[in-house]
Design a protein around this motif. Structure first.
Motif, PDB file in Angstrom:
ATOM      1  N   GLU A 264     -10.359 -24.428 -19.493  1.00 23.62           N
ATOM      2  CA  GLU A 264     -10.525 -25.138 -18.669  1.00 23.62           C
ATOM      3  C   GLU A 264      -9.770 -26.700 -19.156  1.00 23.62           C
ATOM      4  O   GLU A 264      -9.513 -27.002 -20.257  1.00 23.62           O
ATOM      5  CB  GLU A 264     -11.993 -25.747 -18.342  1.00 23.62           C
ATOM      6  N   THR A 277     -10.178 -24.511 -13.945  1.00 29.28           N
ATOM      7  CA  THR A 277     -10.928 -23.684 -14.860  1.00 29.28           C
ATOM      8  C   THR A 277     -10.482 -22.080 -14.545  1.00 29.28           C
ATOM      9  O   THR A 277     -10.344 -21.860 -13.489  1.00 29.28           O
ATOM     10  CB  THR A 277     -12.448 -23.911 -14.321  1.00 29.28           C
ATOM     11  N   GLN A 280     -12.267 -20.026 -12.358  1.00 27.49           N
ATOM     12  CA  GLN A 280     -11.873 -20.002 -10.708  1.00 27.49           C
ATOM     13  C   GLN A 280     -10.330 -20.283 -10.424  1.00 27.49           C
ATOM     14  O   GLN A 280     -10.145 -21.438  -9.980  1.00 27.49           O
ATOM     15  CB  GLN A 280     -12.779 -21.284 -10.324  1.00 27.49           C
ATOM     16  N   SER A 281      -9.490 -19.434 -11.106  1.00 28.23           N
ATOM     17  CA  SER A 281      -8.155 -19.699 -11.018  1.00 28.23           C
ATOM     18  C   SER A 281      -7.454 -19.768  -9.741  1.00 28.23           C
ATOM     19  O   SER A 281      -6.356 -20.083  -9.655  1.00 28.23           O
ATOM     20  CB  SER A 281      -7.575 -18.779 -12.055  1.00 28.23           C
ATOM     21  N   ASP A 282      -8.114 -19.648  -8.707  1.00 30.24           N
ATOM     22  CA  ASP A 282      -7.658 -19.448  -7.352  1.00 30.24           C
ATOM     23  C   ASP A 282      -7.575 -20.943  -6.811  1.00 30.24           C
ATOM     24  O   ASP A 282      -6.914 -21.248  -5.919  1.00 30.24           O
ATOM     25  CB  ASP A 282      -8.414 -18.786  -6.379  1.00 30.24           C
ATOM     26  N   SER A 308      -4.427 -19.363  -4.949  1.00 30.38           N
ATOM     27  CA  SER A 308      -4.021 -18.164  -5.533  1.00 30.38           C
ATOM     28  C   SER A 308      -2.668 -17.208  -5.253  1.00 30.38           C
ATOM     29  O   SER A 308      -2.358 -16.719  -6.180  1.00 30.38           O
ATOM     30  CB  SER A 308      -4.961 -16.873  -4.769  1.00 30.38           C
ATOM     31  N   PRO A 324      -7.571 -13.946  -2.670  1.00 31.14           N
ATOM     32  CA  PRO A 324      -7.807 -14.532  -4.143  1.00 31.14           C
ATOM     33  C   PRO A 324      -7.227 -13.254  -5.227  1.00 31.14           C
ATOM     34  O   PRO A 324      -6.881 -12.233  -4.809  1.00 31.14           O
ATOM     35  CB  PRO A 324      -9.387 -14.587  -4.203  1.00 31.14           C
TER      36      PRO A 324
END
Ligand SMILES: NC(=O)c1ccc[n+]([C@@H]2O[C@H](COP(=O)([O-])OP(=O)(O)OC[C@H]3O[C@@H](n4cnc5c(N)ncnc54)[C@H](O)[C@@H]3O)[C@@H](O)[C@H]2O)c1
Length: 378
Positions: A264, A277, A280-282, A308, A324
Motif C-alpha cells: 500500500e 492498496t 483493492q487494486s481495482d 481495473s 474487476p
C-alpha cells in the motif's frame, strides 16, 4: 508473417508458471498482436521435474539446465525465474550468447553484478528488463499519469509499505527466501525492491536513504523439522529524501499479522494526494485539494477512481474495461469445475435446475411488473 518469439524460462516455481501463463494469454488480452510468442522450453534443478512440467503444459523442450537452454539457437528470450543467487550467472551467460533477457526481481545480489549486466546489455543492444510488475497495474499507471500531469502539485511526502505475515506464522517453514546465501537479503530484496521501485517510478530519484533491519525470531522451523538460524532480515524500515526534496517512509516486513500481500502507498503533494492498496487494486484513490471543504464538508475528500481494466490499446478490450481483476479468475474457476465434472462424471453446480429456478423468479418479477408492481407469489 508475424515474428515468433521463442522464450526459454529458467526456474518453474511460482513465477515461472506466472510468466508462462502471461505469455500464453497475450493473444486473448491484446488484439492483433504484431508478434507471436510462446514458451519453447524450460529448465529447473531437476530434469525429471522439468520433463513432467513440459509434458503437462505442452512445452516442446525440457533442458537439463540454464546453460543448455541458453545454447539453443532457437531461443530468442531468456526469462529468469530462479532464486536470486542465480540471476547474475544466468543473465550474464544469456547476454554473452546474444539473448534478450527478462529477469525477476531482485535483479542481482549486489551493485557490481547489476552494473556489469546493465553495461553488457547496453553494449550488445539487447532488450532486457526487470520484473517490477506492480508498475503495470492499471491503477498504478493511472497514479503515474496523475502525478506526471501535475495533479498532486509538488510532491511533499510519501509512504510505501509492503507487508506479509510469512515470518510470524510458527507453523510455516522457511525456504530459500529466508536463507541469505540464496536470497541475498530478506525482506529488503524480496519486498523492498518492489516498494523502492514504485517510490522511484512515481515520485522520482532518491537523494538520501536510511535503513534499519529487524530480525524478530532467532530461529525458524525448516521443512524437515530442524531449526534454521535466521540470517536474513524479517523486516526493513527506511526513511528517504528524494532529489525533489520530498521526504517519506518505506517499510517492508514479513512480521505483519493479517497481511497476505499487503502493498500500500500514499503520496501527498501541495495540490492533492493519491492512495493505493494492492488488495483493492481495482481502485485508485485520488484527492483533489482544490475542492471545497465547506459548507458542511463540501466535496473535498478521496475519490475512488475505478481502474481495473483500463489498459491502453491494444489491451483493454478483453476482459471488458469494467471487469474487476478477479472477474476473469472466477470464470477460469467455473470452467475448471465444469470440465472437471464432465471428465469425472460428477455433478456440476449450478445445474439446469438452478437455471430454471432463477428463470421462474424472473418470470414472477415480470408478471408483477405487468400487474403494476404488486408482489406475486414465487
Ligand atoms: N515479481 C513478483 O511478483 C515475484 C513474486 C515472487 C517471486 N519473485 C521472484 O521470482 C524469482 C523466483 O521466485 P519463485 O517464488 O518463483 O521461487 P520458487 O522457489 O517457487 O521457484 C524457483 C524455481 O527455480 C528453480 N531453480 C532453482 N535454481 C535454479 C537454477 N540454477 N537453474 C534453473 N532453475 C533453478 C527451482 O527448481 C524452481 O523451479 C525470485 O527471484 C523471486 O524474488 C517475484
Amino acid at each position: 508473417m508475424k515474428k515468433h518469439l521463442h522464450v526459454g524460462i529458467a526456474g518453474f516455481g511460482a513465477m515461472g508458471r506466472t510468466h508462462a501463463y502471461s505469455i500464453a494469454s497475450l493473444p486473448y488480452f491484446y488484439e492483433d498482436l504484431p508478434f507471436r510468442a510462446s514458451v519453447r522450453g524450460i529448465c529447473t534443478t531437476s530434469l525429471d521435474k522439468t520433463e513432467r512440467i513440459c509434458d503437462t503444459l505442452g512445452f516442446e523442450r525440457a533442458y537439463a539446465d540454464a546453460h543448455a537452454m541458453i545454447a539453443d539457437p532457437e531461443i530468442d528470450v531468456i526469462d529468469i525465474c530462479t532464486p536470486n543467487n542465480s540471476h547474475f550467472e544466468i543473465a550474464s551467460a544469456a547476454l554473452d550468447a546474444g539473448k534478450h533477457v527478462l529477469c525477476e526481481k531482485p535483479f542481482c545480489f549486489d551493485e557490481q553484478q547489476a552494473q556489469t549486466l546493465a553495461k553488457k546489455a547496453a553494449e550488445k543492444n539487447l532488450v532486457c528488463g526487470v520484473v517490477y510488475n506492480n508498475r503495470h497495474l492499471s491503477a498504478i499507471m493511472r497514479a503515474k499519469q496523475l502525478i506526471d500531469e501535475g495533479a498532486l502539485g509538488r510532491i511533499l511526502s510519501f509512504s510505501f509499505h509492503y507487508r506479509h505475515d510469512s515470518d510470524i506464522d510458527p507453523a510455516r517453514t522457511v525456504g530459500w527466501k529466508q536463507n541469505a546465501e540464496i536470497c541475498g537479503a530478506g525482506t529488503l530484496f524480496d519486498l523492498g525492491s518492489h516498494a523502492l521501485d514504485l517510490c522511484f517510478y512515481l515520485c522520482g530519484d532518491f537523494a538520501k536513504i536510511g535503513g534499519r533491519s529487524q530480525i524478530a525470531f532467532d530461529t525458524h522451523k525448516q521443512a524437515d523439522g530442524s531449526l534454521w538460524q535466521t540470517n536474513a532480515d524479517e523486516a526493513f524500515y527506511m526513511t528517504a529524501t528524494l532529489t525533489s526534496g520530498a521526504v517519506g517512509q518505506i517499510s517492508v516486513s514479513k512480521l505483519s499479522h493479517g497481511s497476505e500481500d499487503g502493498l500500500e502507498f500514499s503520496v501527498w503533494g501541495t495540490d492533492g494526494a493519491i492512495r493505493f492498496t494492492l488488495a483493492q487494486s481495482d481502485i485508485l484513490y485520488y484527492m483533489d485539494a482544490s475542492q471545497p471543504k465547506l459548507p458542511l464538508g463540501g466535496t473535498a475528500g478521496f475519490t475512488a477512481i475505478p481502474a481495473s481494466g483500463r489498459y491502453p490499446a491494444p489491451g483493454g478490450k478483453f476482459p471488458t474495461v469494467k471487469a474487476p481483476q478477479g472477474w476473469l479468475r472466477g470464470h477460469v474457476h467455473g470452467m475448471y469445475l465444469y470440465l472437471d465434472a464432465v471428465a469425472g462424471g460428477k455433478h456440476f453446480s449450478p445445474d439446469f435446475s438452478d437455471g430454471a429456478y432463477i428463470q421462474h423468479v424472473m418470470a414472477c418479477a415480470m408478471k408483477s411488473d405487468a400487474e403494476g408492481g404488486k408482489e406475486v407469489d414465487v
